[in-house]
Design an enzyme around this catalytic site. Sequence first.
Site: not given
Ligand code: BEZ
Length: 235
Positions: A51, A134
């Site tokens: 993110c 997402r």
């Molecule tokens: C992230 O790195 O943004 C992420 C990865 C897995 C689950 C939730 C967020």
Amino acid sequence: MEQNVFSMPRIGEAAPEFKAVTTQGEINFPSDYSGSWVILFSHPADFTPVCTSEFMTFASMEKQFNAANCKLVGLSVDGLYSHIAWLRTIKEKIEYKGMKNVEVTFPLIEDITMEIAGKYGMIQPGESNTKAVRAVFVIDPKGIIRTIIYYPLSLGRNFDELYRVIIALQTADEFSVATPADWRPGDEVIVPTAGSCGVAKERMESKAEDTKCYDWFFCTRKLDKDTILNKIVKK
Ligand code: BEZ
């Protein structure tokens, strides 16, 4: 809530309405964005690496999207103070792929109750019951959903592709054409399929230099990159 969790808006429908608290104050969606294209996108959680990379990339491209009359609005099920702390951390501490001091100036919605995420089908229990996937909703100036893309938690989005989508949708509207696979401005565009035998015959017999027919139902024409960008992108 169960009903909300599985509500899935569809392309061609009006974007579900909501009022929200964001890092840029309260918004009424989509009415506050009337007249603009808007990308409403969700991310799983603040203070997570994928993110963070996405927010830095999107924020770095915000001016480019704004120039194409497109505004950005983010959402996650975290609270407002978490959002503020995360965005401050990004600006103050994170340097990534040449991006640093990145300020996220587009609104980030707090959605602790998951009410908005539920309305937009952003909670997909096979992936997570507590985090939004997402999701990307491209909404046109009249508030109609024009494109929907979903990615899982582990896969960061391609923001060049989202920009391509914004330009392609506007090109289709402005020039009454469709855009073929992997289209980029300057590539040939697809003219509407012939709707009668007469037009099909005309197309196949046409000697027009800027049009090419692979068969009666598949004709393309040239559309200059500058013609598109002068119409769509503000200088
Ligand atoms: C992230 O790195 O943004 C992420 C990865 C897995 C689950 C939730 C967020």
